[in-house]
Every structure is written in C-alpha cells, then in structure tokens.
Scaffold this motif. Structure first.
Motif, PDB file in Angstrom:
ATOM      1  N   THR A  16       0.827  -1.209   0.000  1.00 13.78           N
ATOM      2  CA  THR A  16       0.000   0.000   0.000  1.00 13.78           C
ATOM      3  C   THR A  16       0.858   1.255   0.000  1.00 13.78           C
ATOM      4  OG1 THR A  16      -1.737  -1.185   1.208  1.00 13.78           O
ATOM      5  CG2 THR A  16      -1.862   1.217   1.200  1.00 13.78           C
ATOM      6  N   LEU A  17       1.937   1.249   0.767  1.00  7.89           N
ATOM      7  CA  LEU A  17       2.865   2.389   0.750  1.00  7.89           C
ATOM      8  C   LEU A  17       3.435   2.600  -0.643  1.00  7.89           C
ATOM      9  CD1 LEU A  17       4.829   1.866   4.087  1.00  7.89           C
ATOM     10  CD2 LEU A  17       3.481   3.888   3.499  1.00  7.89           C
ATOM     11  N   ASP A  23       6.699   7.379  -6.280  1.00  3.46           N
ATOM     12  CA  ASP A  23       7.834   8.233  -6.656  1.00  3.46           C
ATOM     13  C   ASP A  23       8.565   8.802  -5.439  1.00  3.46           C
ATOM     14  OD1 ASP A  23       7.201   7.930  -9.408  1.00  3.46           O
ATOM     15  OD2 ASP A  23       5.621   9.439  -9.184  1.00  3.46           O
ATOM     16  N   ALA A  24       8.343   8.226  -4.267  1.00  4.74           N
ATOM     17  CA  ALA A  24       8.980   8.750  -3.054  1.00  4.74           C
ATOM     18  C   ALA A  24      10.496   8.745  -3.193  1.00  4.74           C
ATOM     19  CB  ALA A  24       8.562   7.917  -1.854  1.00  4.74           C
ATOM     20  N   HIS A  25      11.107   9.831  -2.751  1.00  5.34           N
ATOM     21  CA  HIS A  25      12.555   9.979  -2.874  1.00  5.34           C
ATOM     22  C   HIS A  25      13.051  10.952  -1.812  1.00  5.34           C
ATOM     23  CE1 HIS A  25      10.673  13.163  -5.307  1.00  5.34           C
ATOM     24  NE2 HIS A  25      11.654  13.914  -4.822  1.00  5.34           N
ATOM     25  N   CYS A  26      14.350  11.072  -1.695  1.00 10.62           N
ATOM     26  CA  CYS A  26      14.939  12.046  -0.785  1.00 10.62           C
ATOM     27  C   CYS A  26      14.573  13.452  -1.259  1.00 10.62           C
ATOM     28  CB  CYS A  26      16.457  11.877  -0.757  1.00 10.62           C
ATOM     29  SG  CYS A  26      17.321  13.070   0.292  1.00 10.62           S
ATOM     30  N   HIS A 180      12.005   3.392   3.395  1.00 12.21           N
ATOM     31  CA  HIS A 180      12.418   4.558   4.177  1.00 12.21           C
ATOM     32  C   HIS A 180      11.793   5.832   3.620  1.00 12.21           C
ATOM     33  CE1 HIS A 180      15.057   7.775   5.639  1.00 12.21           C
ATOM     34  NE2 HIS A 180      15.408   8.012   4.393  1.00 12.21           N
ATOM     35  N   HIS A 181      11.907   6.045   2.308  1.00 13.64           N
ATOM     36  CA  HIS A 181      11.345   7.248   1.697  1.00 13.64           C
ATOM     37  C   HIS A 181       9.819   7.265   1.786  1.00 13.64           C
ATOM     38  CE1 HIS A 181      15.174   8.584   0.366  1.00 13.64           C
ATOM     39  NE2 HIS A 181      15.348   7.636  -0.535  1.00 13.64           N
ATOM     40  N   ARG A 182       9.186   6.135   1.554  1.00 16.56           N
ATOM     41  CA  ARG A 182       7.725   6.076   1.569  1.00 16.56           C
ATOM     42  C   ARG A 182       7.163   6.342   2.957  1.00 16.56           C
ATOM     43  NH1 ARG A 182       7.880   0.719  -2.326  1.00 16.56           N
ATOM     44  NH2 ARG A 182       8.147   1.873  -4.300  1.00 16.56           N
TER      45      ARG A 182
END
Length: 215
Positions: A16-17, A23-26, A180-182
């Motif tokens: 789900t995350l 596109d989650a990123h730093c 981690h990013h999500r």
C-alpha cells in the motif's frame, strides 16, 4: 489503547505504501555525495525546504570540501544562520570538510564506520548518505520513520536503533531504501505527529494506531 498485534500484515502495508508513494525519494537537493552529506547534517531540526534554500546558495559559493574547509566557523555560520543550531552545525561541517580534505582527498567515504567518525554524522545521517548517494540499502530512522513505523506496528520500540533493527527484520533488504522514503512521505503528508489524517488514510485497515484512535 490495545497492545500491538503479534502478527502484522507487513506485505500489505509495504504494498500500500508503494501504491501511495511510487515516486517517493529524498527531498533534499544534492548533486553528489558531498552535497548530500552536508545537507543531511544541516537537516537536524530544520525542514528540507529550509535546507534546500540554504544549500543552493552555499554550494554556489563553496561547491567542494576544499572550499568550505577554507572558511572560518563564523563565516560558515553566517551562510547557514537561517537554520536551527547553525553555530554547532557550522563547527561540525567545517571539521568534517577538513577531515575529508586531509584524509580522503576531498571524497566522501563509502563506508559506515568512516562516515560515523565524521563530526555531526550519526547512524541516521550515514544511512541517508549510503542509501541515496551510494545505492547501499539502508533504513534511516528519523522522527517520521520512528513515529509511523510504531503506529503501523512494524516496530515496537522507543529506541531508534531498535526500531531500525526491527524494520530490517520485517522489510526485505532490497526494499529498505524505498520503504524509508515512503514512510517519511507518509509521515509528512498523512501520519503527522499531531492530528494525523487517520479517517482518510489508505493504510487504516492495517494500522494498529489508526484503528484504535478512530473508535
């Protein structure tokens, strides 16, 4: 509030995350390992947005550790003064740059132990640099990861190192960096420290905290 469940739907939570934040990123701006290292040191008790404003100007004037090592602590403090703890950060960054120049020819080491020897660099910062700059899987635990992981029952600890260890056992190694990013994105956008948006959260059906707090 009921105790945390012994069985946690980890796969469903991670899936789900991934769906919510593909596109989650730093969110720190950087072009190389050195810029990421400095930006991460600066990010303590400051937002990524604030840090990005400061580093844009800082790296235009002083793009390498050789350049920053030539500054005085007061000169560097003036460059970053809009950030919290700017005087302490100035001293740490200056000392770190001097070590990079003297010991590593201006390069950031791709090694956890060597990174953690640098002033202002702890395990979380080392994890951020290793995973984002060097592609080494890592799970950096900041305040967002600590909060969200425990609310989802992916972890059960008030200690960030133990939270990291528990996450590493639950999450496949290949997914550490993306997870981690999500989790950070979820903490910033939905699962805030105060007034989390539990009723509209797509993770509610899997969330120990949300199901208990919305009753």
């Amino acid at each position: 509030m009921k105790p945390k469940p012994k069985r946690v739907p980890t796969k469903e939570i991670l899936s789900t995350l991934g769906f919510m934040y593909p596109d989650a990123h730093c969110e720190l701006d950087y072009r190389n390992p050195f810029e990421l290292l400095v930006a991460t040191i600066l990010s303590a008790q400051s937002t990524d947005r604030q840090v990005n404003i400061v580093t844009k100007s800082l790296f235009e004037k002083h793009p390498t550790p050789f350049d920053i090592a030539n500054l005085t602590a007061d000169e560097l403090a003036e460059e970053i003064r809009m950030l919290g703890l700017f005087r302490n950060k100035s001293k740490n960054i200056l000392q770190t740059c001097q070590i990079l120049v003297e010991k590593y020819q201006g390069e950031v080491p791709n090694d956890r132990a060597k990174l953690e020897e640098l002033p202002g660099v702890g395990r979380k910062t080392a994890n951020v640099v290793l995973s984002n700059a060097f592609g080494v899987p890592a799970l950096a635990v900041d305040t967002h990861v600590q909060r969200v992981a425990n609310r989802l029952a992916l972890a059960d600890s008030e200690n960030v190192l133990e939270t990291e260890r528990q996450l590493m056992r639950r999450v496949p190694r290949a997914e550490w960096t993306d997870t981690h990013h999500r989790i950070i994105w979820h903490g910033r956008r939905v699962c805030s420290a105060r007034n989390p948006k539990c009723s509209s959260c797509q993770l509610l059906e899997f969330c120990w905290y949300g199901k208990n707090s919305t009753k």
